[in-house]
Design a protein around this motif. Structure first.
Motif, mmCIF file in Angstrom:
data_model
loop_
_atom_site.group_PDB
_atom_site.id
_atom_site.type_symbol
_atom_site.label_atom_id
_atom_site.label_comp_id
_atom_site.label_asym_id
_atom_site.label_seq_id
_atom_site.Cartn_x
_atom_site.Cartn_y
_atom_site.Cartn_z
ATOM 1 N N ILE A 228 46.367 32.785 37.211
ATOM 2 C CA ILE A 228 45.529 32.741 38.411
ATOM 3 C C ILE A 228 44.353 33.698 38.244
ATOM 4 N N ALA A 229 43.137 33.143 38.317
ATOM 5 C CA ALA A 229 41.870 33.887 38.253
ATOM 6 C C ALA A 229 41.555 34.490 36.882
ATOM 7 N N SER A 230 42.217 34.031 35.841
ATOM 8 C CA SER A 230 41.978 34.486 34.449
ATOM 9 C C SER A 230 41.893 36.016 34.345
ATOM 10 N N GLY B 31 35.662 32.712 33.829
ATOM 11 C CA GLY B 31 35.767 32.636 35.290
ATOM 12 C C GLY B 31 35.158 31.314 35.724
ATOM 13 N N HIS B 32 35.349 30.941 36.966
ATOM 14 C CA HIS B 32 34.791 29.639 37.384
ATOM 15 C C HIS B 32 34.380 29.630 38.842
ATOM 16 N N SER B 33 33.515 28.675 39.170
ATOM 17 C CA SER B 33 33.038 28.513 40.545
ATOM 18 C C SER B 33 34.214 28.223 41.473
ATOM 19 N N ARG B 34 34.105 28.716 42.688
ATOM 20 C CA ARG B 34 35.087 28.452 43.758
ATOM 21 C C ARG B 34 36.538 28.750 43.357
ATOM 22 N N CYS B 35 36.712 29.885 42.700
ATOM 23 C CA CYS B 35 38.061 30.279 42.265
ATOM 24 C C CYS B 35 38.884 30.717 43.491
ATOM 25 N N GLY B 36 39.951 30.005 43.754
ATOM 26 C CA GLY B 36 40.794 30.288 44.919
ATOM 27 C C GLY B 36 41.426 31.674 44.866
ATOM 28 N N GLY B 37 41.767 32.128 43.669
ATOM 29 C CA GLY B 37 42.382 33.444 43.513
ATOM 30 C C GLY B 37 41.415 34.540 43.932
ATOM 31 N N ALA C 187 41.724 31.591 30.637
ATOM 32 C CA ALA C 187 41.090 30.834 31.727
ATOM 33 C C ALA C 187 42.009 30.786 32.938
ATOM 34 N N CYS C 188 41.454 30.365 34.056
ATOM 35 C CA CYS C 188 42.230 30.249 35.295
ATOM 36 C C CYS C 188 43.145 29.015 35.201
ATOM 37 N N SER C 189 44.245 29.080 35.942
ATOM 38 C CA SER C 189 45.180 27.946 35.952
ATOM 39 C C SER C 189 44.640 26.760 36.766
ATOM 40 N N ASP C 190 43.545 26.966 37.470
ATOM 41 C CA ASP C 190 42.943 25.921 38.312
ATOM 42 C C ASP C 190 42.835 24.598 37.541
ATOM 43 N N SER C 191 43.250 23.507 38.181
ATOM 44 C CA SER C 191 43.293 22.203 37.496
ATOM 45 C C SER C 191 41.905 21.671 37.140
HETATM 46 ZN ZN LIG Z 1 40.501 30.134 39.595
#
Ligand SMILES: [Zn+2]
Length: 237
Positions: A89-91, A125-131, A64-68
């Motif tokens: 970042i970005a899985s 993956g996830h919505s609004r992924c900054g990566g 998964a992404c590191s996004d909190s």
């Molecule tokens: Zn992400």
């Protein structure tokens, strides 16, 4: 025209604003309380923790992404010992290459498959992924580069960006391209995963299944799909 230095500064400012959270007076206060609750759970579930102290037998590996905002254990209710988790970042999973400097993902997958014998790998993956947003905004000549490492890492998903840009009409809202690119980057990482012999062989034997997933925290949805392992039919020469 804005200088590269100014652009880097502005981008970093934007990123820090995005990541900005109210900091409590004592940063450990909330953690201390939570750990008190965990200790009570630890005492209550003695048998489980005695078993976990000896070994782990997770059936799942989750990437998964590191996004909190996308902690898979929290979102999917995974207990300790249930999933071997890799976050970056970005899985992203780079393709198999002995020359590549990206050993973190490869070694985690190798350990999960070869030693823990996980039965499923799920890339989320996830919505609004900054990566992925940074990838889509990256200029080919590197003139809007803003970091020492991030661009080099997210470039792994460049083929996904090209697929998404070809799929989504030019006049569509950016969010549509963004979502499509996240999903395509999950598919790319699934394919890259399969390029490792220690993944491909158990997949072909039916011992391992690869899944893609998209967690949409804007609408509260979680979609999953399976990567089909196609083996060519036998042919007589
Ligand atoms: Zn992400």
């Amino acid at each position: 025209m804005e200088s590269v230095d100014n652009m880097q500064e502005r981008k970093l400012e934007e990123l820090s604003l995005e990541a900005n959270v109210a900091c409590p007076v004592d940063p450990f206060e909330k953690m201390r309380k939570a750990f008190e609750e965990f200790k009570a759970y630890f005492k209550k579930e003695k048998e489980l923790f005695d078993a976990l102290a000896q070994s782990q037998h997770p059936k799942w590996m989750i990437i998964a992404c590191s996004d909190s905002r996308v902690d898979p254990a929290l979102v999917l209710g995974l207990e300790l010992g249930e999933a071997f988790i890799l976050r970056n970042i970005a899985s992203l999973i780079p393709p198999h290459s002995k020359q590549s400097g990206h050993k973190s993902g490869a070694s985690a997958i190798e350990y999960a498959v070869e030693h823990l014998k996980v039965e499923h790998i799920m890339i989320v993956g996830h919505s609004r992924c900054g990566g992925i947003k940074a990838l889509l905004e990256m200029k080919e000549d590197g003139s809007n580069r803003f970091s020492e490492y991030i661009e080099d890492w997210i470039q792994i998903a460049q083929p996904a960006s090209e697929i998404a840009k070809a799929k989504v009409p030019h006049d569509s809202p950016f969010e549509e391209l963004w979502t499509c690119c996240v999903k395509e980057s999950v598919n790319l990482s699934l394919r890259n995963c399969m390029s490792y012999p220690f993944v491909k062989i158990p997949m072909e034997k039916g011992l391992l299944t690869l899944h893609g997933a998209y967690f949409d925290f804007v609408n509260g949805a979680f979609d999953v799909w399976k990567l089909k392992c196609k083996i060519d039919e036998h042919q007589s020469l």
